[in-house]
Design a protein around this motif. Sequence first.
Motif, PDB file in Angstrom:
ATOM      1  N   GLY A   1     -19.032 -26.552  38.041  1.00 35.67           N
ATOM      2  CA  GLY A   1     -19.559 -27.000  39.325  1.00 35.67           C
ATOM      3  C   GLY A   1     -19.832 -25.884  40.303  1.00 35.67           C
ATOM      4  O   GLY A   1     -20.460 -26.100  41.347  1.00 35.67           O
ATOM      5  N   ALA A   2     -19.379 -24.671  39.998  1.00 35.72           N
ATOM      6  CA  ALA A   2     -19.565 -23.535  40.904  1.00 35.72           C
ATOM      7  C   ALA A   2     -20.873 -22.826  40.602  1.00 35.72           C
ATOM      8  O   ALA A   2     -21.240 -22.629  39.442  1.00 35.72           O
ATOM      9  N   ASP A   3     -21.574 -22.444  41.667  1.00 29.54           N
ATOM     10  CA  ASP A   3     -22.835 -21.714  41.544  1.00 29.54           C
ATOM     11  C   ASP A   3     -22.625 -20.208  41.573  1.00 29.54           C
ATOM     12  O   ASP A   3     -23.412 -19.437  41.029  1.00 29.54           O
ATOM     13  N   ILE A   4     -21.571 -19.794  42.248  1.00 28.84           N
ATOM     14  CA  ILE A   4     -21.266 -18.376  42.441  1.00 28.84           C
ATOM     15  C   ILE A   4     -19.759 -18.244  42.545  1.00 28.84           C
ATOM     16  O   ILE A   4     -19.085 -19.157  43.038  1.00 28.84           O
TER      17      ILE A   4
ATOM     18  N   GLY B   1     -10.248 -23.809  45.273  1.00 20.86           N
ATOM     19  CA  GLY B   1     -10.789 -22.486  45.530  1.00 20.86           C
ATOM     20  C   GLY B   1     -12.172 -22.481  46.130  1.00 20.86           C
ATOM     21  O   GLY B   1     -12.827 -21.420  46.187  1.00 20.86           O
ATOM     22  N   ARG B   2     -12.640 -23.625  46.612  1.00 18.09           N
ATOM     23  CA  ARG B   2     -13.985 -23.675  47.173  1.00 18.09           C
ATOM     24  C   ARG B   2     -14.049 -22.928  48.502  1.00 18.09           C
ATOM     25  O   ARG B   2     -13.283 -23.202  49.427  1.00 18.09           O
TER      26      ARG B   2
ATOM     27  N   TYR C   1     -22.919 -14.726  39.516  1.00 19.71           N
ATOM     28  CA  TYR C   1     -23.852 -15.795  39.823  1.00 19.71           C
ATOM     29  C   TYR C   1     -24.319 -16.496  38.544  1.00 19.71           C
ATOM     30  O   TYR C   1     -24.483 -15.851  37.500  1.00 19.71           O
ATOM     31  N   ARG C   2     -24.584 -17.774  38.676  1.00 17.39           N
ATOM     32  CA  ARG C   2     -25.388 -18.444  37.659  1.00 17.39           C
ATOM     33  C   ARG C   2     -26.844 -18.111  37.976  1.00 17.39           C
ATOM     34  O   ARG C   2     -27.256 -18.130  39.148  1.00 17.39           O
TER      35      ARG C   2
ATOM     36  N   ASN D   1     -26.617 -23.106  52.487  1.00 13.93           N
ATOM     37  CA  ASN D   1     -27.552 -23.922  51.727  1.00 13.93           C
ATOM     38  C   ASN D   1     -26.844 -24.865  50.753  1.00 13.93           C
ATOM     39  O   ASN D   1     -27.442 -25.361  49.801  1.00 13.93           O
ATOM     40  N   GLY D   2     -25.569 -25.123  51.017  1.00 15.21           N
ATOM     41  CA  GLY D   2     -24.839 -26.149  50.292  1.00 15.21           C
ATOM     42  C   GLY D   2     -24.415 -25.788  48.888  1.00 15.21           C
ATOM     43  O   GLY D   2     -24.047 -26.681  48.113  1.00 15.21           O
ATOM     44  N   ARG D   3     -24.430 -24.513  48.551  1.00 13.21           N
ATOM     45  CA  ARG D   3     -24.021 -24.099  47.209  1.00 13.21           C
ATOM     46  C   ARG D   3     -22.506 -23.928  47.150  1.00 13.21           C
ATOM     47  O   ARG D   3     -21.868 -23.579  48.142  1.00 13.21           O
ATOM     48  N   GLN D   4     -21.965 -24.156  45.972  1.00 17.46           N
ATOM     49  CA  GLN D   4     -20.528 -24.093  45.769  1.00 17.46           C
ATOM     50  C   GLN D   4     -20.105 -22.664  45.422  1.00 17.46           C
ATOM     51  O   GLN D   4     -20.500 -22.119  44.385  1.00 17.46           O
TER      52      GLN D   4
END
Length: 263
Positions: free
Chosen positions: A124-127, A162-163, A196-197, A226-229
């Motif tokens: 679910g994490a983008d970075i 950890g978000r 990063y993904r 921008n709402g990224r996780q």
Amino acid sequence: MTVLIAIPARYASIRYPGKPLVSLKGPDGEKTLIRRSWEAAMAVRGADRVVVATDDDRIRDHAAGFGAEVVMTSSDCQNGTERCAEVAQKLPGFDIVVNLQGDAPLTPAWFVEDLVAGLRADPGADIATPVLRCDGRALNGFLADRRAGRVGGTTAVFGTGGRGLYFSKEVIPYTGRTYADDEETPVFHHVGVYAYRPAALAEYPRWPVGPLERLEGLEQLRFLENGRQVLCVEVEARGRQFWELNNPEDVPRIEAMMAQMGG
């Protein structure tokens, strides 16, 4: 999962022009900042490729001279994440792109290894980015920098799982007390490394700079705005000291840390 490590380096730093080519003395001799950062990247287990990303011929020539692979990028890149996005576009096919910033030669290999492992384990994490709990000595150093008007380390606050909630050049959260040098504190030092993904990284340059990024001067805030996780991965110092080279005053501090560590 294949891993690319990119080391963004620019000559025209506003705070410290020519910073990547600054020499740092250590027990192994005198080497430039960019060379020490490249050596730190080369020590990471599981990295499939390591490149220096720059828009400057002086950095390119110097890096090529000590054996680094160099990818030339646009001078329009506003920060290291934008530079890494351009590298990822030129070198497609990697599952994870790591941004090991060229001003962090003391970054232990396990910081990056733990970071990559954390991103792999959290779909679910983008970075992902590492955070290091401050002891009293580190926290007092941060506070001393701020009192002197210097930009020191960045701090991070994060919530469940950890978000990431926020990153700041101020010391957050507010503690209201002083700590002994060896005392554990609730403040976390944000270590300037990112994994990063590729999909999220490709979007990053298309987003406008938001008000928080503009105020703080912190590139990772664009993801939050921008709402990224953003996943904050807590890492262990294992007795090592860590500091980034942000100002000329940091050179003797980093040299002293290298002397103490013997490398």
